[in-house]
Write a protein that holds these residues in place. Structure first.
Motif, PDB file in Angstrom:
ATOM      1  N   ILE A 142      32.381  30.807  33.632  1.00 17.74           N
ATOM      2  CA  ILE A 142      32.628  30.996  35.059  1.00 17.74           C
ATOM      3  C   ILE A 142      33.901  30.254  35.472  1.00 17.74           C
ATOM      4  O   ILE A 142      34.116  29.100  35.109  1.00 17.74           O
ATOM      5  CB  ILE A 142      31.423  30.501  35.891  1.00 17.74           C
ATOM      6  N   THR A 143      34.776  30.955  36.177  1.00 20.56           N
ATOM      7  CA  THR A 143      35.941  30.340  36.803  1.00 20.56           C
ATOM      8  C   THR A 143      35.918  30.716  38.278  1.00 20.56           C
ATOM      9  O   THR A 143      35.087  31.507  38.716  1.00 20.56           O
ATOM     10  CB  THR A 143      37.257  30.832  36.168  1.00 20.56           C
ATOM     11  N   THR A 144      36.838  30.140  39.043  1.00 23.98           N
ATOM     12  CA  THR A 144      36.889  30.462  40.466  1.00 23.98           C
ATOM     13  C   THR A 144      37.129  31.951  40.679  1.00 23.98           C
ATOM     14  O   THR A 144      36.668  32.533  41.670  1.00 23.98           O
ATOM     15  CB  THR A 144      37.978  29.624  41.161  1.00 23.98           C
ATOM     16  N   TYR A 145      37.826  32.588  39.750  1.00 24.99           N
ATOM     17  CA  TYR A 145      38.052  34.028  39.863  1.00 24.99           C
ATOM     18  C   TYR A 145      36.724  34.783  39.866  1.00 24.99           C
ATOM     19  O   TYR A 145      36.482  35.644  40.725  1.00 24.99           O
ATOM     20  CB  TYR A 145      38.932  34.522  38.711  1.00 24.99           C
ATOM     21  N   GLU A 146      35.836  34.464  38.918  1.00 26.43           N
ATOM     22  CA  GLU A 146      34.524  35.136  38.869  1.00 26.43           C
ATOM     23  C   GLU A 146      33.674  34.763  40.078  1.00 26.43           C
ATOM     24  O   GLU A 146      32.924  35.591  40.611  1.00 26.43           O
ATOM     25  CB  GLU A 146      33.768  34.763  37.584  1.00 26.43           C
ATOM     26  N   THR A 147      33.796  33.507  40.511  1.00 25.46           N
ATOM     27  CA  THR A 147      33.041  33.079  41.689  1.00 25.46           C
ATOM     28  C   THR A 147      33.435  33.883  42.917  1.00 25.46           C
ATOM     29  O   THR A 147      32.575  34.357  43.672  1.00 25.46           O
ATOM     30  CB  THR A 147      33.279  31.578  41.954  1.00 25.46           C
ATOM     31  N   MET A 148      34.729  34.048  43.141  1.00 26.21           N
ATOM     32  CA  MET A 148      35.175  34.816  44.302  1.00 26.21           C
ATOM     33  C   MET A 148      34.796  36.282  44.187  1.00 26.21           C
ATOM     34  O   MET A 148      34.459  36.932  45.182  1.00 26.21           O
ATOM     35  CB  MET A 148      36.686  34.653  44.474  1.00 26.21           C
ATOM     36  N   LYS A 149      34.830  36.802  42.981  1.00 26.39           N
ATOM     37  CA  LYS A 149      34.391  38.182  42.779  1.00 26.39           C
ATOM     38  C   LYS A 149      32.921  38.338  43.167  1.00 26.39           C
ATOM     39  O   LYS A 149      32.519  39.330  43.784  1.00 26.39           O
ATOM     40  CB  LYS A 149      34.604  38.577  41.312  1.00 26.39           C
ATOM     41  N   TRP A 191      45.018  26.764  36.029  1.00 29.95           N
ATOM     42  CA  TRP A 191      43.709  27.373  36.234  1.00 29.95           C
ATOM     43  C   TRP A 191      43.556  28.630  35.395  1.00 29.95           C
ATOM     44  O   TRP A 191      44.470  29.465  35.333  1.00 29.95           O
ATOM     45  CB  TRP A 191      43.521  27.734  37.706  1.00 29.95           C
ATOM     46  N   SER A 192      42.402  28.793  34.780  1.00 29.41           N
ATOM     47  CA  SER A 192      42.097  30.032  34.060  1.00 29.41           C
ATOM     48  C   SER A 192      42.045  31.184  35.052  1.00 29.41           C
ATOM     49  O   SER A 192      41.487  31.054  36.148  1.00 29.41           O
ATOM     50  CB  SER A 192      40.746  29.908  33.349  1.00 29.41           C
ATOM     51  N   ASN A 193      42.641  32.298  34.674  1.00 31.04           N
ATOM     52  CA  ASN A 193      42.696  33.495  35.536  1.00 31.04           C
ATOM     53  C   ASN A 193      43.390  33.205  36.869  1.00 31.04           C
ATOM     54  O   ASN A 193      43.120  33.865  37.869  1.00 31.04           O
ATOM     55  CB  ASN A 193      41.290  34.051  35.805  1.00 31.04           C
ATOM     56  N   GLU A 211      46.259  36.974  43.082  1.00 34.90           N
ATOM     57  CA  GLU A 211      46.574  38.383  43.363  1.00 34.90           C
ATOM     58  C   GLU A 211      45.479  39.066  44.168  1.00 34.90           C
ATOM     59  O   GLU A 211      45.759  39.903  45.027  1.00 34.90           O
ATOM     60  CB  GLU A 211      46.781  39.126  42.049  1.00 34.90           C
ATOM     61  N   GLU A 212      44.221  38.688  43.935  1.00 36.22           N
ATOM     62  CA  GLU A 212      43.094  39.440  44.498  1.00 36.22           C
ATOM     63  C   GLU A 212      42.358  38.723  45.621  1.00 36.22           C
ATOM     64  O   GLU A 212      41.369  39.252  46.140  1.00 36.22           O
ATOM     65  CB  GLU A 212      42.102  39.778  43.380  1.00 36.22           C
ATOM     66  N   ASN A 213      42.813  37.528  46.024  1.00 37.86           N
ATOM     67  CA  ASN A 213      42.045  36.757  46.997  1.00 37.86           C
ATOM     68  C   ASN A 213      42.903  36.150  48.087  1.00 37.86           C
ATOM     69  O   ASN A 213      44.126  36.193  48.033  1.00 37.86           O
ATOM     70  CB  ASN A 213      41.271  35.641  46.273  1.00 37.86           C
ATOM     71  N   LYS A 214      42.214  35.572  49.086  1.00 39.83           N
ATOM     72  CA  LYS A 214      42.870  34.876  50.184  1.00 39.83           C
ATOM     73  C   LYS A 214      42.406  33.422  50.189  1.00 39.83           C
ATOM     74  O   LYS A 214      41.281  33.114  49.782  1.00 39.83           O
ATOM     75  CB  LYS A 214      42.533  35.540  51.524  1.00 39.83           C
ATOM     76  N   PHE A 215      43.284  32.538  50.695  1.00 41.93           N
ATOM     77  CA  PHE A 215      43.031  31.105  50.602  1.00 41.93           C
ATOM     78  C   PHE A 215      43.312  30.402  51.929  1.00 41.93           C
ATOM     79  O   PHE A 215      44.247  30.763  52.647  1.00 41.93           O
ATOM     80  CB  PHE A 215      43.926  30.478  49.528  1.00 41.93           C
TER      81      PHE A 215
END
Length: 207
Positions: free
Chosen positions: A85-92, A120-122, A128-132
């Motif tokens: 699990i990385t933050t990318y998968e968490t946000m997904k 950071w991984s991914n 590219e796919e999220n907002k912060f």
């Protein structure tokens, strides 16, 4: 369409600054909900000082006292394999939970620097796919950080980063509170009352 903020941290322990930050970000960014997301103690890249059960208990006790806004806790990352699990998968995951809403990852500017430097991984897919929502930290120039990082600059469509540069750079941290407990200090008013007594009862953070 609602706006949801995902606030990830170790919360070891949760502090009054965490609560202040969540409430302030929700107000300034017009968030309908803030989700506190504690990371797993199984992570190999970050040492926790208490196990998941204690951190989760303190987090839920603290949020029971929150009534003005919808601020909740979610144990999603605690339940995942920390190597998968990385933050990318968490946000997904959370975008799947709230498909009709805007979901933001809330973080400090120090993490923006880490993502921008490729730590950071991914990380590139994440940007590219999220907002912060990015909070000022340690006099970091957030605009310069974005403009000097290809990962951040090339994936910013103008709405990717909501920068908050005033009023949130506070010095009281979880590590400071742990040190106070360890050294026999008295950090009672730096964290929720229920959490203070929970730490005392269970002998957490003692030297």
């Amino acid at each position: 369409m609602a706006k949801i903020g995902i606030y990830g941290s170790s919360f070891d322990p949760i502090t009054n600054v965490h609560l202040f930050t969540a409430s302030t970000v929700a107000s300034r960014c017009r968030l309908e909900k803030v989700i506190f997301l504690p990371c797993s103690s199984k992570r190999k890249d970050k040492k926790m000082n208490t196990d998941d059960e204690h951190r989760w208990n303190m987090l839920t006790m603290a949020l029971e006292e929150e009534r003005e806004r919808e601020i909740v806790a979610d144990s999603f990352e605690m339940e995942q394999d920390p190597w998968k699990i990385t933050t990318y998968e968490t946000m997904k995951h959370f975008k799947g939970q709230y498909p009709n809403d805007d979901v933001y990852f809330i973080m400090g500017a120090d993490l923006l620097v880490d993502i921008g430097s490729g730590k950071w991984s991914n990380g590139e897919k994440l940007v590219e796919e999220n907002k912060f929502i990015v909070m000022a930290r340690d006099n970091i120039d957030m605009l310069r950080t974005i403009s000097h990082s290809p990962i951040l600059r090339n994936n910013d469509d103008g709405t990717t980063f909501h920068l908050i540069d005033k009023g949130l750079a506070m010095e009281i941290s979880s590590s400071y509170i742990r040190e106070e407990f360890s050294n026999g200090g008295e950090p009672k008013y730096l964290l929720p009352n229920s959490c203070y007594y929970y730490i005392k009862e269970h002998g957490l953070y003692e030297d």
